[in-house]
Design a protein around this motif. Structure first.
Motif, PDB file in Angstrom:
ATOM      1  N   LYS A 284       0.907  -1.308  -0.085  1.00  0.00           N
ATOM      2  CA  LYS A 284       0.021  -0.112  -0.072  1.00  0.00           C
ATOM      3  C   LYS A 284       0.820   1.458  -0.102  1.00  0.00           C
ATOM      4  O   LYS A 284       0.537   2.022  -0.652  1.00  0.00           O
ATOM      5  CB  LYS A 284      -0.780  -0.146   1.201  1.00  0.00           C
ATOM      6  CG  LYS A 284      -2.158  -1.014   1.216  1.00  0.00           C
ATOM      7  CD  LYS A 284      -3.071  -0.836   2.514  1.00  0.00           C
ATOM      8  CE  LYS A 284      -4.558  -1.485   2.191  1.00  0.00           C
ATOM      9  NZ  LYS A 284      -5.162  -1.450   3.292  1.00  0.00           N
ATOM     10  N   MET A 289      -1.868  -1.287  -5.876  1.00  0.00           N
ATOM     11  CA  MET A 289      -3.126  -1.577  -5.385  1.00  0.00           C
ATOM     12  C   MET A 289      -3.582  -3.003  -5.934  1.00  0.00           C
ATOM     13  O   MET A 289      -4.407  -3.702  -5.400  1.00  0.00           O
ATOM     14  CB  MET A 289      -3.953  -0.382  -5.687  1.00  0.00           C
ATOM     15  CG  MET A 289      -3.479   0.846  -4.831  1.00  0.00           C
ATOM     16  SD  MET A 289      -3.385   0.674  -3.144  1.00  0.00           S
ATOM     17  CE  MET A 289      -4.957   0.266  -2.376  1.00  0.00           C
ATOM     18  N   GLY A 290      -2.900  -3.284  -7.242  1.00  0.00           N
ATOM     19  CA  GLY A 290      -3.625  -4.649  -7.804  1.00  0.00           C
ATOM     20  C   GLY A 290      -3.080  -5.740  -6.823  1.00  0.00           C
ATOM     21  O   GLY A 290      -3.765  -6.597  -6.618  1.00  0.00           O
ATOM     22  N   VAL A 292      -2.232  -5.388  -3.741  1.00  0.00           N
ATOM     23  CA  VAL A 292      -2.839  -5.030  -2.409  1.00  0.00           C
ATOM     24  C   VAL A 292      -4.310  -6.113  -2.369  1.00  0.00           C
ATOM     25  O   VAL A 292      -4.598  -6.873  -1.570  1.00  0.00           O
ATOM     26  CB  VAL A 292      -2.990  -3.764  -2.022  1.00  0.00           C
ATOM     27  CG1 VAL A 292      -3.989  -3.682  -0.975  1.00  0.00           C
ATOM     28  CG2 VAL A 292      -1.796  -3.073  -1.615  1.00  0.00           C
ATOM     29  N   ASN A 293      -5.001  -5.592  -3.568  1.00  0.00           N
ATOM     30  CA  ASN A 293      -6.483  -6.145  -3.620  1.00  0.00           C
ATOM     31  C   ASN A 293      -6.327  -7.883  -3.703  1.00  0.00           C
ATOM     32  O   ASN A 293      -7.045  -8.500  -2.906  1.00  0.00           O
ATOM     33  CB  ASN A 293      -7.256  -5.908  -4.792  1.00  0.00           C
ATOM     34  CG  ASN A 293      -7.497  -4.277  -4.550  1.00  0.00           C
ATOM     35  OD1 ASN A 293      -7.581  -3.681  -3.728  1.00  0.00           O
ATOM     36  ND2 ASN A 293      -7.480  -3.587  -5.618  1.00  0.00           N
ATOM     37  N   THR A 294      -5.372  -8.254  -4.532  1.00  0.00           N
ATOM     38  CA  THR A 294      -5.100  -9.618  -4.567  1.00  0.00           C
ATOM     39  C   THR A 294      -4.828 -10.304  -3.169  1.00  0.00           C
ATOM     40  O   THR A 294      -5.368 -11.328  -2.684  1.00  0.00           O
ATOM     41  CB  THR A 294      -4.064 -10.037  -5.508  1.00  0.00           C
ATOM     42  OG1 THR A 294      -4.528  -9.630  -6.864  1.00  0.00           O
ATOM     43  CG2 THR A 294      -3.996 -11.706  -5.671  1.00  0.00           C
ATOM     44  N   GLN A 296      -5.174  -8.906  -0.227  1.00  0.00           N
ATOM     45  CA  GLN A 296      -6.195  -8.872   0.861  1.00  0.00           C
ATOM     46  C   GLN A 296      -7.431  -9.702   0.898  1.00  0.00           C
ATOM     47  O   GLN A 296      -7.979 -10.015   1.701  1.00  0.00           O
ATOM     48  CB  GLN A 296      -6.813  -7.261   0.710  1.00  0.00           C
ATOM     49  CG  GLN A 296      -7.625  -6.911   1.602  1.00  0.00           C
ATOM     50  CD  GLN A 296      -7.190  -6.792   3.242  1.00  0.00           C
ATOM     51  OE1 GLN A 296      -6.238  -6.004   3.233  1.00  0.00           O
ATOM     52  NE2 GLN A 296      -7.459  -7.740   4.100  1.00  0.00           N
ATOM     53  N   GLU A 297      -7.670  -9.930  -0.633  1.00  0.00           N
ATOM     54  CA  GLU A 297      -8.690 -11.239  -0.594  1.00  0.00           C
ATOM     55  C   GLU A 297      -8.235 -12.577  -0.220  1.00  0.00           C
ATOM     56  O   GLU A 297      -8.929 -13.248   0.409  1.00  0.00           O
ATOM     57  CB  GLU A 297      -8.776 -11.258  -2.274  1.00  0.00           C
ATOM     58  CG  GLU A 297     -10.287 -12.133  -2.395  1.00  0.00           C
ATOM     59  CD  GLU A 297     -10.424 -12.399  -4.195  1.00  0.00           C
ATOM     60  OE1 GLU A 297     -11.241 -13.301  -4.419  1.00  0.00           O
ATOM     61  OE2 GLU A 297     -10.213 -11.565  -4.712  1.00  0.00           O
ATOM     62  N   ASN A 300      -8.618 -12.429   3.580  1.00  0.00           N
ATOM     63  CA  ASN A 300      -9.941 -12.375   4.201  1.00  0.00           C
ATOM     64  C   ASN A 300     -10.436 -13.805   4.024  1.00  0.00           C
ATOM     65  O   ASN A 300     -11.371 -14.273   4.757  1.00  0.00           O
ATOM     66  CB  ASN A 300     -10.788 -11.369   3.065  1.00  0.00           C
ATOM     67  CG  ASN A 300     -10.442 -10.105   3.552  1.00  0.00           C
ATOM     68  OD1 ASN A 300     -10.069  -9.777   4.435  1.00  0.00           O
ATOM     69  ND2 ASN A 300     -11.030  -9.193   2.577  1.00  0.00           N
ATOM     70  N   ASN A 322      -9.566   1.660   9.282  1.00  0.00           N
ATOM     71  CA  ASN A 322      -9.933   0.736   8.418  1.00  0.00           C
ATOM     72  C   ASN A 322     -10.975  -0.011   9.093  1.00  0.00           C
ATOM     73  O   ASN A 322     -10.988  -1.088   9.523  1.00  0.00           O
ATOM     74  CB  ASN A 322      -8.872  -0.201   7.955  1.00  0.00           C
ATOM     75  CG  ASN A 322      -9.546  -0.792   6.601  1.00  0.00           C
ATOM     76  OD1 ASN A 322     -10.621  -0.957   6.381  1.00  0.00           O
ATOM     77  ND2 ASN A 322      -8.397  -1.374   5.653  1.00  0.00           N
ATOM     78  N   GLN A 325     -12.179  -3.295   7.395  1.00  0.00           N
ATOM     79  CA  GLN A 325     -11.619  -4.641   7.485  1.00  0.00           C
ATOM     80  C   GLN A 325     -11.450  -4.953   9.078  1.00  0.00           C
ATOM     81  O   GLN A 325     -11.654  -6.079   9.233  1.00  0.00           O
ATOM     82  CB  GLN A 325      -9.967  -4.484   7.191  1.00  0.00           C
ATOM     83  CG  GLN A 325      -9.755  -4.530   5.634  1.00  0.00           C
ATOM     84  CD  GLN A 325     -10.234  -5.767   5.001  1.00  0.00           C
ATOM     85  OE1 GLN A 325     -10.910  -5.757   4.050  1.00  0.00           O
ATOM     86  NE2 GLN A 325      -9.892  -6.895   5.747  1.00  0.00           N
TER      87      GLN A 325
END
Length: 395
Positions: A284, A289-290, A292-294, A296-297, A300, A322, A325
């Motif tokens: 971050k 961000m690409g 990061v999103n991968t 983060q998923e 989760n 946040n 999250q």
């Protein structure tokens, strides 16, 4: 207690736990490979002459030794076996002991008459070594204690010391699951879930990791690296130590090596929420961000069975604002442990902040179901009364 550092880039959530001398290895390049993890020793030029001696951790002054041996001899004279005499002496000392969240060596713990459960284990070990008794260690799962130091959250887990009966003789015709022993603990509880036993070397690695975490919180990067690197040398598979080394490199300005260390930890194949979360924070900071999103998923979707891991992540996410999250992580903690009233209260505070009062009310009711301390119940009932009043006033 053993700090298991769930260390984030801006906010360290340390969930924490060796010894011989440590010197800077010979190298031709600034970045060196030690048992898979890349280390940039050029960042820490002042540590090469530092020494960490294992026996220093357990050292007792002659006066401290004499005091202990006199007390033990009295109990042995009254018919107790040496391991039980040790336990009785500690119980007498702990009557006035302050369970303060710092990690001390044996001499300091006695002098200050305080320390966390890691300090107690160190003191127990010092006494056991003085008596020539065999011992081991065991992790237990219990609610961690969270302490915030500037941008670092320290979260402690729990460790017990097991001291074995020296008079026990095994019958060769009998299969024993364990040998007779006493378990030394501050506050043994039926709610503890006993974990694996581990060796003195692993314990020492946990001790050094604790000291490294404290030094990091105090922004002493050289000291933090000295102890974290020693912890890693003693236990190269410990993901928490690898995570800590990555954070130390990032804070020292070497993002490239920090990322390489995170990737090495991920390649170990062990689920580790903290390391993945901290790697996400690094990405971050670089606006990647690409990735990061991968990640983060992926985070989760992790199914770590330890609710306290998720509780720690929730506190970290909430501390950096946040809330989305944080809500996810509090709920994950409750999936694993519906009795965790701290998670209900975490959600209650989020919903109050978002003015979702009915949801907040539900969380308070749930928290009350799992709260048995009288003072806490009074507080929750007071909050529940207030929130009902606000809901009624708005309708």
């Amino acid at each position: 207690m053993n700090y298991m550092l769930l260390i984030a880039t801006l906010l360290l959530n340390l969930l924490v736990s060796s010894c011989a001398s440590i010197t800077k290895p010979q190298q031709d390049k600034a970045i060196n490979q030690v048992s898979e993890v890349p280390i940039n020793y050029s960042l820490f030029p002042n540590i090469e002459n530092e020494q960490l001696i294992s026996e220093d951790v357990f050292f007792l002054t002659p006066a401290q030794q004499k005091e202990f041996l006199i007390a033990v001899d009295q109990h042995i004279a009254n018919g107790l076996a040496p391991h039980k005499a040790l336990s009785e002496v500690l119980a007498e000392r702990l009557a006035n002991f302050t369970y303060y969240g710092e990690t001390y060596d044996a001499t300091t713990a006695i002098s200050l008459n305080k320390g966390n459960c890691m300090s107690l284990a160190i003191l127990t070990t010092a006494y056991a070594k003085l008596l020539g008794l065999d011992f081991s260690y065991r992790k237990v799962s219990t609610l961690p204690v969270f302490t915030k130091k500037d941008d670092v959250i320290l979260s402690s887990s729990h460790v017990q010391t097991i001291v074995y009966d020296p008079t026990f003789i095994k019958d060769k015709s009998i299969l024993y699951l364990s040998s007779p022993a006493v378990v030394i603990d501050y506050f043994p509880s039926k709610n503890h879930r006993s974990g694996r036993k581990f060796s003195l070397e692993t314990f020492l690695a946990m001790y050094y990791k604790n000291i490294a975490a404290d030094a990091l919180a105090d922004k002493n990067l050289n000291k933090s690296f000295l102890y974290a690197n020693k912890a890693y040398q003693l236990d190269t598979e410990n993901i928490e130590t690898i995570n800590l080394l990555a954070v130390i490199h990032r804070r020292s300005g070497d993002l490239q090596t920090a990322e390489a260390i995170y990737k090495t930890g991920m390649d170990k194949g062990q689920i580790n929420i903290a390391l993945l979360s901290n790697y996400i924070m690094l990405l971050k900071s670089q606006q990647r961000m690409g990735e990061v999103n991968t990640l983060q998923e992926k985070l989760n979707q992790l199914d770590d069975p330890d609710p306290y891991q998720w509780l720690g992540e929730a506190y970290t996410a909430k501390s950096i604002g946040n809330m989305k999250q944080a809500e996810i992580y509090f709920k994950k903690a409750l999936e694993k442990a519906p009795y965790l009233n701290q998670a209900y209260m975490g959600l209650y505070k989020i919903y109050v902040q978002q003015n979702k009062l009915r949801k907040a009310q539900t969380m308070l009711v749930k928290a009350l179901e799992w709260t048995y301390e009288l003072d806490e119940r009074k507080l929750y009932k007071y909050k529940l009364y207030n929130i009902k009043h606000h809901i009624a006033a708005n309708h």
